[in-house]
Enzyme design. Structure first.
Site, mmCIF file in Angstrom:
data_model
loop_
_atom_site.group_PDB
_atom_site.id
_atom_site.type_symbol
_atom_site.label_atom_id
_atom_site.label_comp_id
_atom_site.label_asym_id
_atom_site.label_seq_id
_atom_site.Cartn_x
_atom_site.Cartn_y
_atom_site.Cartn_z
ATOM 1 N N LYS A 71 0.837 -1.207 0.000
ATOM 2 C CA LYS A 71 0.000 0.000 0.000
ATOM 3 C C LYS A 71 0.876 1.263 0.000
ATOM 4 O O LYS A 71 0.653 2.164 -0.795
ATOM 5 C CB LYS A 71 -0.945 -0.010 1.223
ATOM 6 N N THR A 72 1.872 1.282 0.883
ATOM 7 C CA THR A 72 2.753 2.460 0.941
ATOM 8 C C THR A 72 3.545 2.582 -0.357
ATOM 9 O O THR A 72 3.717 3.683 -0.900
ATOM 10 C CB THR A 72 3.740 2.331 2.128
ATOM 11 N N ASP A 116 -1.225 6.418 6.608
ATOM 12 C CA ASP A 116 -1.237 4.982 6.878
ATOM 13 C C ASP A 116 -2.147 4.742 8.092
ATOM 14 O O ASP A 116 -2.317 5.650 8.918
ATOM 15 C CB ASP A 116 0.209 4.552 7.199
ATOM 16 N N THR A 165 -5.809 -1.667 6.999
ATOM 17 C CA THR A 165 -5.951 -3.110 6.915
ATOM 18 C C THR A 165 -7.436 -3.487 7.041
ATOM 19 O O THR A 165 -7.806 -4.612 6.759
ATOM 20 C CB THR A 165 -5.167 -3.799 8.044
ATOM 21 N N ARG A 224 6.483 -8.051 1.222
ATOM 22 C CA ARG A 224 7.321 -7.668 2.369
ATOM 23 C C ARG A 224 7.981 -8.905 2.975
ATOM 24 O O ARG A 224 9.147 -8.891 3.355
ATOM 25 C CB ARG A 224 6.493 -6.940 3.430
#
Ligand code: ADE
Length: 350
Positions: A71-72, A116, A165, A224
């Protein structure tokens, strides 16, 4: 100041400060470099091309989905593709409405503000955000009681990119102000392997195809985690080999990390064992599971469960979490007395 990179260390899948920097090195900068999430990229490309044509900022974007799916990264790709400046902050870092006001008034036309964990904004902060997102106005109340005055300030035309999330935890009025809403999906193993190969190239680490395939198969379909495993395996190769990652080396390194052949680690296996051993396979409530395992409820919900649900090891029912026959088989246990839960002929074959 509220602008910062928030680094949480409460849960296993969150990056720590070191890893955060490592992630940044590997982060793709353009849609072409970004592997996977094709549907999202297609939609965003269209929105960006249209807004560039109109010389307007792109609509506010909400990205949601499990942690670690990019997402980031996607937010910084959007900024790069828009030639815009990005400011990065998070819900918990914006404690008061004044913090948000200060962030917003320091933006310039076309800037992107990435928030975020946007579901963790307080109610009073959220309310300031509504008019800012809708009309690019900042409503400020000066003073208290009958003498209070309200002011409306013009803001630059900016874009908010929110990441969460859980969309369920987002207030409906906030959710409704995002013109573009997208769920990030788990990646295919093939795309994860491509990401590992790309990262290894950037890190100037030689990796055999068969080894990147093994790491990919254990990365929980999450970039990740793939990059984190690559880093650990690379450490292992530097210490125990000649720095080249081949199949036996990848296998030994992953064994040391206690990551099994489908990517489950001791925390996942403990969760499955607890449901089976203490609750006959479930259903059992998440609070009870948190109390027994010692994990935070949010760790279970945000980090452990999504992948176990994705691979069909867990089911969510109105009465709690339930382990599936496939999970029983994986941990080498048999359901005791669940006639209705006995595996189907297809599941028997798995
Ligand atoms: N590194 C982390 N995520 C990535 C992605 N989606 N594509 C390419 N490199 C990445």
């Amino acid at each position: 100041m509220a602008i910062d990179r928030i680094v949480q260390q409460t849960a296993d899948d969150q990056p720590d400060a070191n890893e955060d920097q490592f992630e940044q090195t590997l982060r793709p900068r353009t849609f072409d470099e970004y592997i996977g999430q094709d549907r999202l990229k297609k939609n965003l490309r269209l929105a960006i091309t249209a807004s560039k044509k109109r010389e307007e900022p792109v609509d506010h974007v909400l990205l949601y989905g499990p942690p670690g799916l990019g997402k980031t990264t996607m937010a910084s790709v959007i900024a790069n593709e828009m030639n815009a400046q990005i400011r990065i902050t998070s819900g918990p870092a914006i404690g008061r409405a004044a913090d948000l006001a200060s962030l917003l008034t320091n933006l310039q036309d076309g800037d992107i503000l990435f928030i975020d964990e946007i579901h963790r904004l307080g109610r009073s902060v959220e309310e300031v955000l509504y008019s800012a997102m809708e009309d690019f106005k900042l409503d400020i109340v000066l003073g208290k009681g009958p003498s209070a005055k309200s002011l409306r300030l013009d803001l630059p035309r900016f874009t908010i990119i929110g990441a969460t999330t859980r969309t369920g935890a987002l207030a409906a009025p906030l959710r409704d102000r995002f013109g573009i809403m997208h769920r990030l999906e788990f990646y295919t193993p093939e795309d994860i392997q491509k990401i590992i190969t790309r990262s290894a190239q950037i890190l100037e680490t030689e990796i055999h195809d068969a080894a990147s395939e093994i790491i990919a198969s254990r990365a929980r379909l999450t970039p990740r985690i793939a990059n984190r495993l690559l880093k650990r395996v690379r450490d292992y190769a530097d210490v125990n080999g000649d720095g080249i990652i081949d199949t036996p080396l990848a296998q030994s390194a992953l064994k040391l990390l206690e990551i099994d052949e489908i990517g489950l680690d001791p925390a996942d296996r403990q969760l499955i064992d607890v449901i089976i051993d203490h609750h006959g396979g479930g259903p059992v409530g998440v609070e009870t599971l948190a109390a027994i395992t010692g994990d935070e409820r949010s760790t279970i919900e945000d980090f452990l469960e999504p992948y176990l649900l994705q691979i069909g090891f867990l089911e969510r029912t109105p009465r709690g979490r339930k382990v599936t026959p496939r999970a029983y088989k994986h941990v080498g246990k048999k359901p005791k007395h669940q006639a209705s839960d006995s595996p189907s002929p297809q599941e028997e074959l798995l």
